[in-house]
Design a protein around this motif. Structure first.
Motif, PDB file in Angstrom:
ATOM      1  N   ILE A   1      43.264  49.313  64.218  1.00  0.00           N
ATOM      2  CA  ILE A   1      42.598  48.066  64.605  1.00  0.00           C
ATOM      3  C   ILE A   1      41.301  47.978  63.806  1.00  0.00           C
ATOM      4  O   ILE A   1      40.508  48.922  63.799  1.00  0.00           O
TER       5      ILE A   1
ATOM      6  N   TYR B   1      40.933  42.143  64.122  1.00  0.00           N
ATOM      7  CA  TYR B   1      40.325  41.458  65.263  1.00  0.00           C
ATOM      8  C   TYR B   1      38.865  41.155  64.933  1.00  0.00           C
ATOM      9  O   TYR B   1      38.266  41.779  64.064  1.00  0.00           O
TER      10      TYR B   1
ATOM     11  N   LEU C   1      46.632  38.444  70.624  1.00  0.00           N
ATOM     12  CA  LEU C   1      46.191  39.779  71.046  1.00  0.00           C
ATOM     13  C   LEU C   1      47.334  40.601  71.635  1.00  0.00           C
ATOM     14  O   LEU C   1      47.261  41.828  71.679  1.00  0.00           O
ATOM     15  N   GLY C   2      48.372  39.918  72.097  1.00  0.00           N
ATOM     16  CA  GLY C   2      49.535  40.624  72.625  1.00  0.00           C
ATOM     17  C   GLY C   2      50.118  41.590  71.594  1.00  0.00           C
ATOM     18  O   GLY C   2      50.672  42.629  71.952  1.00  0.00           O
TER      19      GLY C   2
ATOM     20  N   LEU D   1      48.414  43.380  69.564  1.00  0.00           N
ATOM     21  CA  LEU D   1      47.596  44.604  69.622  1.00  0.00           C
ATOM     22  C   LEU D   1      48.089  45.484  70.776  1.00  0.00           C
ATOM     23  O   LEU D   1      48.273  46.687  70.623  1.00  0.00           O
ATOM     24  N   VAL D   2      48.312  44.843  71.932  1.00  0.00           N
ATOM     25  CA  VAL D   2      48.730  45.611  73.106  1.00  0.00           C
ATOM     26  C   VAL D   2      50.142  46.177  72.901  1.00  0.00           C
ATOM     27  O   VAL D   2      50.395  47.356  73.176  1.00  0.00           O
ATOM     28  N   GLU D   3      51.043  45.339  72.370  1.00  0.00           N
ATOM     29  CA  GLU D   3      52.416  45.803  72.123  1.00  0.00           C
ATOM     30  C   GLU D   3      52.413  46.982  71.149  1.00  0.00           C
ATOM     31  O   GLU D   3      53.112  47.971  71.352  1.00  0.00           O
TER      32      GLU D   3
ATOM     33  N   SER E   1      50.015  49.070  70.648  1.00  0.00           N
ATOM     34  CA  SER E   1      49.440  50.249  71.314  1.00  0.00           C
ATOM     35  C   SER E   1      50.479  50.939  72.192  1.00  0.00           C
ATOM     36  O   SER E   1      50.524  52.166  72.283  1.00  0.00           O
ATOM     37  N   ILE E   2      51.330  50.125  72.840  1.00  0.00           N
ATOM     38  CA  ILE E   2      52.362  50.689  73.707  1.00  0.00           C
ATOM     39  C   ILE E   2      53.358  51.510  72.880  1.00  0.00           C
ATOM     40  O   ILE E   2      53.816  52.566  73.290  1.00  0.00           O
ATOM     41  N   LEU E   3      53.656  51.019  71.657  1.00  0.00           N
ATOM     42  CA  LEU E   3      54.697  51.647  70.842  1.00  0.00           C
ATOM     43  C   LEU E   3      54.173  52.767  69.946  1.00  0.00           C
ATOM     44  O   LEU E   3      54.970  53.476  69.331  1.00  0.00           O
ATOM     45  N   SER E   4      52.848  52.925  69.856  1.00  0.00           N
ATOM     46  CA  SER E   4      52.295  53.895  68.908  1.00  0.00           C
ATOM     47  C   SER E   4      51.839  55.170  69.609  1.00  0.00           C
ATOM     48  O   SER E   4      51.461  55.154  70.774  1.00  0.00           O
ATOM     49  N   ASP E   5      51.883  56.277  68.845  1.00  0.00           N
ATOM     50  CA  ASP E   5      51.363  57.543  69.380  1.00  0.00           C
ATOM     51  C   ASP E   5      49.852  57.607  69.247  1.00  0.00           C
ATOM     52  O   ASP E   5      49.180  58.265  70.031  1.00  0.00           O
TER      53      ASP E   5
ATOM     54  N   VAL F   1      46.291  55.163  68.251  1.00  0.00           N
ATOM     55  CA  VAL F   1      45.676  53.870  67.938  1.00  0.00           C
ATOM     56  C   VAL F   1      44.230  54.140  67.546  1.00  0.00           C
ATOM     57  O   VAL F   1      43.465  54.701  68.335  1.00  0.00           O
TER      58      VAL F   1
END
Lengths: 132, 126
Positions: free
Chosen positions: A6, A40, A112-113, A115-117, A119-123, A125
């Motif tokens: 980010i 961002y 921004l979704g 960014l959140v998506e 983050s959910i999929l990454s080991d 951030v």
């Protein structure tokens, strides 16, 4: 390992985007996956195609594009942050009645979704230029 | 929250370090918090240093032609964002009590802050 980066800072005023670019190259060379780079706040200026630096200075938009093309990267620019700062693709330029668009090639505007998506999929951030 | 969502959920810790209104940081951070909530991800907010000033009550951002941060803070509970921590040293520095802040917050010392950072999957600082 799957990474997401980010970036919050402008490449003109801060070193952080250059550091992020070098980090991205290093993690890809080490065999990791870069799921997404999310731009961002003032980070959206990394995608400004009208930025015109001196010939002997690096151009972050074209450096990101080169890396994205080589590794098929997902470069996502926060749409709300970008519109406020005048970084528009042709759709948004039309929507806001502007005569031109300036989103650099290789980048896409989204919410921004993303960014959140990511983050959910990454080991991992990692935020660059977050303070301030 | 469905069991599927729970399995894929990540615990987000959003750290704020700057006072309100001097920059867009407080608003940009809250935008991330609300988006996490829409994606049904558990969110914790942590206010460090001058960031604790964001939580002062009776703010009048309108005098600065800005939106009142208190208004967004009041809506956090509706988004199930109720896990909110403040740096106890910063409270002392600014001569504040947690009980006098705009929304309910738990004061934490540096050891508890370390634990918070260690316990969360994703830590984002603005």
């Amino acid at each position: 390992m799957i990474y997401t980066l980010i970036i919050h800072a402008s490449p003109v005023q801060h070193q952080a985007p250059e550091t992020a670019l070098r980090f991205a190259r290093a993690l890809l060379e080490a065999g990791h996956t870069l799921h997404r780079v999310f731009f961002y706040r003032d980070g959206v200026f990394n995608a400004n195609d009208l930025a015109s630096g001196a010939a002997d200075e690096p151009s972050l938009p074209s450096d990101w594009l080169a890396l994205a093309q080589e590794h098929r990267l997902d470069l996502v620019v926060c749409i709300a942050a970008a519109i406020r700062r005048g970084v528009l693709d042709s759709n948004e330029a039309k929507r806001y009645d502007k005569h031109q668009s300036n989103l650099a090639q290789g980048f896409e505007l989204s919410g921004l979704g993303q960014l959140v998506e990511a983050s959910i999929l990454s080991d991992r951030v990692i935020t660059f230029g977050g303070r301030g | 929250m469905s069991p599927d969502n729970q399995a894929s959920a990540k615990r987000f810790l959003l750290i704020s370090t700057t006072p309100p209104y001097g920059s867009s940081a407080s608003k940009d951070q809250l935008d991330i918090a609300l988006t996490c909530s829409v994606f049904e991800q558990p969110v914790t907010l942590l206010f460090l240093g001058d960031g604790v000033l964001q939580l002062l009550p009776n703010q009048q951002g309108n005098l600065l032609r800005q939106k009142n941060v208190n208004a967004i803070q009041s809506s956090l509970a509706l988004y199930d964002i109720e896990s909110i921590y403040v740096d106890i040293d910063a409270l002392r520095y600014h001569d504040l009590e947690a009980s006098g802040l705009h929304i309910p917050c738990l004061p934490v010392d540096s050891h508890a802050i370390q634990r918070l950072i260690a316990e969360h999957d994703i830590v984002l600082t603005i």
